[in-house]
Design a protein around this motif. Structure first.
Motif, mmCIF file in Angstrom:
data_model
loop_
_atom_site.group_PDB
_atom_site.id
_atom_site.type_symbol
_atom_site.label_atom_id
_atom_site.label_comp_id
_atom_site.label_asym_id
_atom_site.label_seq_id
_atom_site.Cartn_x
_atom_site.Cartn_y
_atom_site.Cartn_z
ATOM 1 N N THR A 161 -6.897 2.190 4.306
ATOM 2 C CA THR A 161 -6.058 0.982 4.352
ATOM 3 C C THR A 161 -6.444 0.045 5.490
ATOM 4 N N GLU A 203 0.841 -1.204 0.000
ATOM 5 C CA GLU A 203 0.000 0.000 0.000
ATOM 6 C C GLU A 203 0.871 1.247 0.000
ATOM 7 N N MET A 206 -3.351 0.375 -3.721
ATOM 8 C CA MET A 206 -2.832 -0.928 -3.338
ATOM 9 C C MET A 206 -2.304 -1.647 -4.567
#
Length: 208
Positions: free
Chosen positions: A183, A147, A157
């Motif tokens: 995330t 990420e 990502m």
């Protein structure tokens, strides 16, 4: 003295005009439909040649990981970017291509616009992804996920597939970059699920 034929009449007679038109109609080599078909074939061949050249340039830049666009792509620029410069270089060294590109191509069918460049890149990416998925087949595979943020500070990502191919070699192939809202593990899992569904990959074949 005007020429006359007892069967067709005078040179300027309606009968003689009809005969000339009929003979012209029978001459298929010079018929309107044949001329149009010939022009259509020439246009189609020129388009295919131009498209193949643009695709060759696209494949080269993608393989080398080079940028396509330039800061100044105007005709007066000394460096119009990798795509346009390489396309020009290619055409200068191939007569067949030179005859159907740039000034020899229709203004609305140059196949060098930014939109066309993106379409060609996406087409190549689609074909490459298809080859990767077919290479995996029904084998097991694992994921490598990283990420990061792009230049616009959006989370993204990167997804890489790792698997053993038919020759028994361990292969790692980049699959895609997926933009995510955050995330968290849930968000990343949803993105992976969507990516797997898009490419027909099964979670049952995934191994940690």
């Amino acid at each position: 003295m005007e020429r006359f034929n007892e069967h067709i009449g005078a040179v300027n007679s309606c009968h003689n005009d009809a005969r000339i038109q009929f003979e012209s109609f029978q001459d298929q080599r010079h018929s309107v439909s044949n001329v149009l078909r010939s022009c259509g074939r020439e246009i189609d061949i020129a388009y295919r040649t131009r498209l193949t050249a643009a695709l060759d340039v696209t494949r080269f830049l993608l393989k080398q990981g080079l940028a396509f666009r330039g800061n100044d792509e105007s005709t007066s620029s000394s460096n119009r970017g990798n795509f346009l410069e390489l396309f020009e270089w290619y055409s200068q060294r191939n007569t067949e291509i030179f005859e159907v590109v740039n000034q020899n191509a229709p203004a609305n069918n140059q196949l060098t616009s930014p939109m066309i460049q993106k379409d060609l890149a996406h087409a190549c990416a689609s074909e490459i992804t298809s080859v990767i998925i077919n290479d995996i087949g029904d084998n097991y595979f694992s994921l490598i996920v990283d990420e990061s943020r792009d230049s616009s500070v959006k989370e993204q990502m990167g997804v890489v597939l790792r698997y053993v191919n038919k020759e028994g070699r361990v292969i790692e192939r980049f699959l895609a970059i997926v933009h995510v809202s955050d995330t968290t593990s849930l968000c990343l899992k949803d993105a992976i699920d969507s990516l797997f569904a898009q490419h027909g990959l099964s979670l049952s074949k995934l191994r940690v």
